[in-house]
Write an enzyme that holds these catalytic residues in place. Sequence first.
Site, PDB file in Angstrom:
ATOM      1  N   GLU A  48     -14.871 -11.106   9.501  1.00 46.35           N
ATOM      2  CA  GLU A  48     -15.304  -9.740   9.812  1.00 46.35           C
ATOM      3  C   GLU A  48     -16.734  -9.668  10.334  1.00 46.35           C
ATOM      4  O   GLU A  48     -17.004  -8.970  11.304  1.00 46.35           O
ATOM      5  CB  GLU A  48     -15.172  -8.842   8.575  1.00 46.35           C
ATOM      6  N   HIS A  69      -2.146  -5.386  -6.740  1.00 48.47           N
ATOM      7  CA  HIS A  69      -2.301  -6.661  -6.040  1.00 48.47           C
ATOM      8  C   HIS A  69      -3.753  -7.130  -6.098  1.00 48.47           C
ATOM      9  O   HIS A  69      -4.649  -6.358  -6.420  1.00 48.47           O
ATOM     10  CB  HIS A  69      -1.802  -6.570  -4.595  1.00 48.47           C
ATOM     11  N   TYR A 126      -8.290  -0.542 -10.201  1.00 49.05           N
ATOM     12  CA  TYR A 126      -8.382   0.861  -9.791  1.00 49.05           C
ATOM     13  C   TYR A 126      -7.185   1.214  -8.923  1.00 49.05           C
ATOM     14  O   TYR A 126      -6.500   0.342  -8.385  1.00 49.05           O
ATOM     15  CB  TYR A 126      -9.695   1.136  -9.046  1.00 49.05           C
ATOM     16  N   HIS A 171       0.825  -1.206   0.000  1.00 43.88           N
ATOM     17  CA  HIS A 171       0.000   0.000   0.000  1.00 43.88           C
ATOM     18  C   HIS A 171       0.861   1.260   0.000  1.00 43.88           C
ATOM     19  O   HIS A 171       0.484   2.268  -0.585  1.00 43.88           O
ATOM     20  CB  HIS A 171      -0.973  -0.013   1.178  1.00 43.88           C
ATOM     21  N   GLU A 176      -4.336   2.248  -2.538  1.00 47.32           N
ATOM     22  CA  GLU A 176      -4.980   0.992  -2.900  1.00 47.32           C
ATOM     23  C   GLU A 176      -4.872   0.895  -4.413  1.00 47.32           C
ATOM     24  O   GLU A 176      -5.434   1.724  -5.138  1.00 47.32           O
ATOM     25  CB  GLU A 176      -6.456   0.981  -2.470  1.00 47.32           C
ATOM     26  N   TRP A 218     -11.948   3.782  -1.984  1.00 48.61           N
ATOM     27  CA  TRP A 218     -12.177   2.662  -2.887  1.00 48.61           C
ATOM     28  C   TRP A 218     -13.651   2.328  -3.014  1.00 48.61           C
ATOM     29  O   TRP A 218     -14.106   1.938  -4.079  1.00 48.61           O
ATOM     30  CB  TRP A 218     -11.357   1.437  -2.484  1.00 48.61           C
TER      31      TRP A 218
END
Length: 169
Positions: free
Chosen positions: A85, A30, A100, A24, A110, A157
Amino acid sequence: MEELVVLVNTQDNILGLMEKQQAHVNGLLHRAFSIFLFNGKGEMLLQKRAEKKYHSPGQWTNAVCSHPRNGETYLEGAHRRLREELGIETELTEKFHFIYKADVGGGLWEHELDHVFTGNYNAEFRLNKDEVEEVRFVSLEDLDKEIAENPENFTEWFKIILEEYKHNF
């Protein structure tokens, strides 16, 4: 445990592994995935990132966004992070993928080959408070208004992926 991301080229060929935060910092492309979950009313689930996250803390984003591990498919990673999560299981369908790059502040980027999955969920959550502060469902119409009025409350993002999603569906 050091978390590694899978570095790739634009054709998704693996170039190597790198510690997540370093990738990052360097803004290297990635693998990643994003999950959009909807309830029976067609409302989208948002999660508020935990305040202790190293970037974009306390901002609203899509249900889950993360990275598949080395040797793990995008779908396997998506299911793993739903459990880690939100404490849930649900069927997911891949809708599209795209690349992106977003400045997330603090010298971090990102830059992701992102596979976007959707699913439906209408039950209870068991939130991992190290990852997620809270969740809520919102209509896409209300979400557009919120983003227009307070874009700083949402991850960079998520705003990009949401626009891509709306253009595809």
